[in-house]
Design a protein around this motif. Structure first.
Motif, PDB file in Angstrom:
ATOM      1  N   ILE A  91      10.714  25.005 -41.517  1.00  0.00           N
ATOM      2  CA  ILE A  91      10.533  25.677 -40.331  1.00  0.00           C
ATOM      3  C   ILE A  91       9.762  24.624 -39.465  1.00  0.00           C
ATOM      4  O   ILE A  91      10.075  24.452 -38.400  1.00  0.00           O
ATOM      5  N   GLU A  92       8.479  24.588 -39.779  1.00  0.00           N
ATOM      6  CA  GLU A  92       7.667  23.710 -39.056  1.00  0.00           C
ATOM      7  C   GLU A  92       7.810  22.459 -38.792  1.00  0.00           C
ATOM      8  O   GLU A  92       7.758  21.820 -37.676  1.00  0.00           O
ATOM      9  N   ARG A  93       8.214  21.925 -39.949  1.00  0.00           N
ATOM     10  CA  ARG A  93       8.775  20.250 -39.793  1.00  0.00           C
ATOM     11  C   ARG A  93      10.103  20.213 -38.718  1.00  0.00           C
ATOM     12  O   ARG A  93       9.990  19.622 -37.880  1.00  0.00           O
ATOM     13  N   GLY A  94      11.075  21.265 -38.929  1.00  0.00           N
ATOM     14  CA  GLY A  94      12.087  21.395 -37.793  1.00  0.00           C
ATOM     15  C   GLY A  94      11.561  21.854 -36.440  1.00  0.00           C
ATOM     16  O   GLY A  94      12.165  20.940 -35.555  1.00  0.00           O
ATOM     17  N   ILE A  95      10.591  22.417 -36.469  1.00  0.00           N
ATOM     18  CA  ILE A  95      10.076  22.487 -34.700  1.00  0.00           C
ATOM     19  C   ILE A  95       9.546  21.157 -34.331  1.00  0.00           C
ATOM     20  O   ILE A  95       9.800  20.713 -33.312  1.00  0.00           O
ATOM     21  N   ILE A  96       8.950  20.468 -35.141  1.00  0.00           N
ATOM     22  CA  ILE A  96       8.334  19.244 -34.752  1.00  0.00           C
ATOM     23  C   ILE A  96       9.299  18.212 -34.616  1.00  0.00           C
ATOM     24  O   ILE A  96       9.398  17.245 -33.551  1.00  0.00           O
ATOM     25  N   ILE A 288      21.913  33.396 -35.821  1.00  0.00           N
ATOM     26  CA  ILE A 288      20.300  32.813 -35.946  1.00  0.00           C
ATOM     27  C   ILE A 288      19.621  33.965 -36.655  1.00  0.00           C
ATOM     28  O   ILE A 288      19.415  35.032 -36.310  1.00  0.00           O
ATOM     29  N   ASP A 289      18.600  33.349 -37.628  1.00  0.00           N
ATOM     30  CA  ASP A 289      17.721  34.154 -38.286  1.00  0.00           C
ATOM     31  C   ASP A 289      16.584  34.617 -37.353  1.00  0.00           C
ATOM     32  O   ASP A 289      16.172  33.922 -36.492  1.00  0.00           O
ATOM     33  N   GLU A 290      16.413  36.120 -37.345  1.00  0.00           N
ATOM     34  CA  GLU A 290      15.388  36.825 -36.734  1.00  0.00           C
ATOM     35  C   GLU A 290      13.964  35.841 -36.713  1.00  0.00           C
ATOM     36  O   GLU A 290      13.289  35.553 -35.446  1.00  0.00           O
ATOM     37  N   SER A 291      13.414  35.115 -37.748  1.00  0.00           N
ATOM     38  CA  SER A 291      12.460  34.503 -37.616  1.00  0.00           C
ATOM     39  C   SER A 291      12.289  33.308 -36.627  1.00  0.00           C
ATOM     40  O   SER A 291      11.449  32.754 -36.453  1.00  0.00           O
ATOM     41  N   LEU A 292      13.250  32.778 -36.328  1.00  0.00           N
ATOM     42  CA  LEU A 292      13.467  31.541 -35.432  1.00  0.00           C
ATOM     43  C   LEU A 292      13.384  31.795 -33.898  1.00  0.00           C
ATOM     44  O   LEU A 292      13.795  31.082 -33.241  1.00  0.00           O
ATOM     45  N   LEU A 293      13.491  33.003 -33.681  1.00  0.00           N
ATOM     46  CA  LEU A 293      13.649  33.719 -32.381  1.00  0.00           C
ATOM     47  C   LEU A 293      12.425  33.004 -31.511  1.00  0.00           C
ATOM     48  O   LEU A 293      11.336  33.152 -31.599  1.00  0.00           O
ATOM     49  N   MET A 294      12.901  32.547 -30.098  1.00  0.00           N
ATOM     50  CA  MET A 294      11.933  31.912 -29.192  1.00  0.00           C
ATOM     51  C   MET A 294      11.362  30.852 -29.828  1.00  0.00           C
ATOM     52  O   MET A 294      10.237  30.531 -29.192  1.00  0.00           O
ATOM     53  N   THR A 295      11.853  30.158 -30.713  1.00  0.00           N
ATOM     54  CA  THR A 295      11.342  28.651 -31.242  1.00  0.00           C
ATOM     55  C   THR A 295      12.125  27.665 -30.784  1.00  0.00           C
ATOM     56  O   THR A 295      13.275  28.078 -30.659  1.00  0.00           O
ATOM     57  N   VAL A 297      13.617  25.765 -32.790  1.00  0.00           N
ATOM     58  CA  VAL A 297      14.559  25.658 -33.737  1.00  0.00           C
ATOM     59  C   VAL A 297      15.654  27.217 -33.944  1.00  0.00           C
ATOM     60  O   VAL A 297      16.552  27.052 -34.655  1.00  0.00           O
ATOM     61  N   GLY A 298      15.460  27.940 -33.096  1.00  0.00           N
ATOM     62  CA  GLY A 298      16.177  29.343 -32.975  1.00  0.00           C
ATOM     63  C   GLY A 298      17.420  29.039 -31.945  1.00  0.00           C
ATOM     64  O   GLY A 298      17.791  30.152 -31.487  1.00  0.00           O
ATOM     65  N   THR A 299      18.239  27.911 -32.148  1.00  0.00           N
ATOM     66  CA  THR A 299      19.340  27.742 -31.506  1.00  0.00           C
ATOM     67  C   THR A 299      20.322  27.037 -32.282  1.00  0.00           C
ATOM     68  O   THR A 299      19.807  26.260 -33.193  1.00  0.00           O
ATOM     69  N   PRO A 300      21.673  26.976 -31.933  1.00  0.00           N
ATOM     70  CA  PRO A 300      22.474  26.454 -32.761  1.00  0.00           C
ATOM     71  C   PRO A 300      22.220  24.973 -32.598  1.00  0.00           C
ATOM     72  O   PRO A 300      21.759  24.419 -31.748  1.00  0.00           O
ATOM     73  N   GLY A 472      19.913  28.012 -37.815  1.00  0.00           N
ATOM     74  CA  GLY A 472      19.477  27.395 -36.462  1.00  0.00           C
ATOM     75  C   GLY A 472      19.434  25.669 -36.613  1.00  0.00           C
ATOM     76  O   GLY A 472      20.294  25.143 -37.251  1.00  0.00           O
ATOM     77  N   SER A 473      18.219  25.120 -35.984  1.00  0.00           N
ATOM     78  CA  SER A 473      18.241  23.797 -35.955  1.00  0.00           C
ATOM     79  C   SER A 473      16.928  23.375 -36.699  1.00  0.00           C
ATOM     80  O   SER A 473      16.519  22.156 -36.875  1.00  0.00           O
ATOM     81  N   ILE A 474      16.714  24.178 -37.955  1.00  0.00           N
ATOM     82  CA  ILE A 474      15.506  23.626 -39.049  1.00  0.00           C
ATOM     83  C   ILE A 474      15.900  22.440 -39.638  1.00  0.00           C
ATOM     84  O   ILE A 474      15.172  21.537 -39.457  1.00  0.00           O
TER      85      ILE A 474
END
Ligand code: MG
Length: 503
Positions: A91-96, A288-295, A297-300, A472-474
């Motif tokens: 997830i962290e790598r996805g965010i970056i 989308i998984d709950e844990s990705l909300l408002m990040t 990667v939290g979008t399709p 999401g977009s992880i």
């Protein structure tokens, strides 16, 4: 073929302090995008016409605010620092990865180019409406010339390995290249052309009497609601409204998604299938998984993946024999004239095939040739191989070559889509990519027809959620597909599907 194991999450927690700080910054961007989405939904549904005066300015201001927060030195530095960190979770790598992509755009494309592009595309959208109404390409042409020039500048600034078009494709579908597209179309084109010849010889229905039966709007509305309920419509999280152009939009991923439908008083399948299409898009945002909300990667994930979900529901579910059978009682309940028709009629009504000049009214067989035509022309424009002024003529020539028909005028030819006027060059191929991915999912699952027949949609949607939605977009689109299905882009599944269905 063995199916790949489901992707496995390393950890749902954010462990890196740097990424935690990035997410704190990001929350303001998320909130502004939330506001923009709500404003967009309102604009297309309930806003009084004249409201556009204030709305256009408010949107531009918020967009600039987002850009400013994104380019804030502190955020940029945090992203740079996070890139150096070891042991990041997926997830962290996805965010970056996602933030770096957005930053790259703003850092490489000069602000005056972005500003001019926004201005030119706003003007071009207005010119496009006038041009289409009067079927006069020359009204749009000068705007389009500037859009192509600016797109080429943007492609150069963003950089690419083989072809400037790759840089534009990547904006809509991360990692997609002209090579991928060429491979897909070189597989599809001969198959579809052969199929069209065969269907003609077979006498496959090109039209159906049901297309001309008038229908009261309230009856079609009841049909749409009942059908969506049959599919499991989660009313607490999904709104259905009316708009001139059907669309789906997420306000808050997972919890507040909206779709719209357009009603006509004839040919009810158009409304029904556009509702199924948007419902497929909505399922993605809802899954989308709950844990990705408002990040970030939290979008399709990408346009192609998004479209694969809408196409899956519209075509692979909605236009199947099983669905024609399942929906029969609902059709008879909502539309009294349906008591004169049998399941077989409904299947053929849903699946008429005929070369037609308009893309959005085209069937599963011919649709991808429309996309091929646009892909060819826009990739040549970007490469500087053709000029904007040649478009109408080349359009008609290609239409004849691919589909054997010629548009009567530019309104139903080169002027039919708003995409280019909106500056969306490199976008069209994601439609065909969506069809190809949907076909792959259909065969990887292997029991879609069976579940549709028994009305077990919950199980079908759960599969999509597990394999696609919840991530999401992880991961970049190709990586997600490879993890979930063992491969990414392969047009052979779509070929197999068309061959099996249209026999
Ligand atoms: Mg769509």
């Amino acid at each position: 073929m063995t199916s790949a194991p489901s992707p496995r999450r390393e950890s749902t927690a954010i462990r890196s302090e740097t990424v935690r700080q990035i997410l704190e910054h990001y929350r303001a961007i998320w909130a502004l995008e939330h506001a923009l989405a709500l404003m967009q939904w309102d604009l297309e549904t309930y806003m009084p016409r004249e409201g556009i005066v204030g709305r256009a300015i408010a949107r531009a201001e918020i967009a600039q605010l987002i850009q400013r927060i994104m380019l804030d030195e502190k955020l940029v530095r945090l992203v740079e620092r996070a890139k150096e960190e070891k042991d990041l979770t997926d997830i962290e790598r996805g965010i970056i990865r996602v933030l770096s992509r957005e930053l790259k755009y703003f850092q490489r494309v000069p602000p005056d180019v972005i500003r001019e592009f926004n201005k030119v595309t706003s003007e071009a959208s207005v010119a496009w409406r006038a041009a289409r109404e009067r079927s006069r390409f020359e009204i749009l042409a000068p705007h389009l010339e500037r859009i192509v020039e600016l797109s080429r500048v943007i492609a150069e600034r963003l950089g690419y390995e083989e072809h400037p078009y790759d840089a534009l494709l990547d904006l809509y579908e991360e990692g997609l290249t002209r090579r991928d597209i060429e491979q897909i179309f070189s597989t599809l084109e001969p198959v579809i052309k052969g199929l069209l010849r065969r269907l003609e010889a077979l006498g496959w229905p090109r039209s159906h009497p049901l297309e001309r039966v008038p229908c009261k709007r309230q009856r079609i509305e009841a049909l749409v609601v009942k059908t969506l309920e049959m599919l499991g419509l989660p009313k607490d999280r999904l709104r259905v409204d009316t708009s001139p152009h059907p669309f789906s939009i997420e306000i808050t991923q997972r919890y507040d998604v909206r779709i719209t439908v357009r009603y006509r008083d004839v040919n009810f399948k158009e409304t029904l299938f556009s509702a199924l299409h948007e419902y497929g898009h909505a399922l993605y945002s809802l899954g989308i998984d709950e844990s990705l909300l408002m990040t970030p990667v939290g979008t399709p994930n990408s346009l192609g993946l998004h479209e694969s979900q809408s196409r899956f529901v519209e075509n692979f579910v909605g236009r199947s024999r099983e669905f024609a059978s399942l929906i029969m009682p609902v059709l008879r309940e909502c539309l009294p004239f349906m008591s004169d028709y049998a399941e077989e009629d409904v299947f053929y009504y849903f699946n008429t095939v005929r070369p037609y000049p308009i893309r959005v009214e085209s069937d599963e067989v011919t649709y991808n040739l429309h996309v091929l035509l646009r892909y060819k022309l826009e990739s040549m424009l970007v490469a500087g191989e053709i000029k904007v002024s040649q478009l109408p003529e080349l359009w008609n020539y290609e239409m004849e070559r691919l589909l054997g028909i010629r548009p009567r005028n530019d309104a139903e030819g080169v002027l039919q889509d708003i995409h280019w006027a909106n500056g969306l060059i490199g976008y069209f191929p994601t439609y065909t990519l969506g069809n190809a991915i949907a076909a792959m999912i259909y065969y990887k699952h292997g029991r879609v027809g069976e579940l549709v027949m028994s009305g077990n949609f919950a199980q079908l949607w759960e599969y999509l959620r597990e394999k696609v939605h919840k991530w999401g977009s992880i991961y970049a689109p190709k990586e997600l597909l490879a993890r979930s299905f063992g491969e990414a882009y392969n047009a052979e599944y779509l070929v197999r599907y068309l061959e099996e269905k249209f026999r």
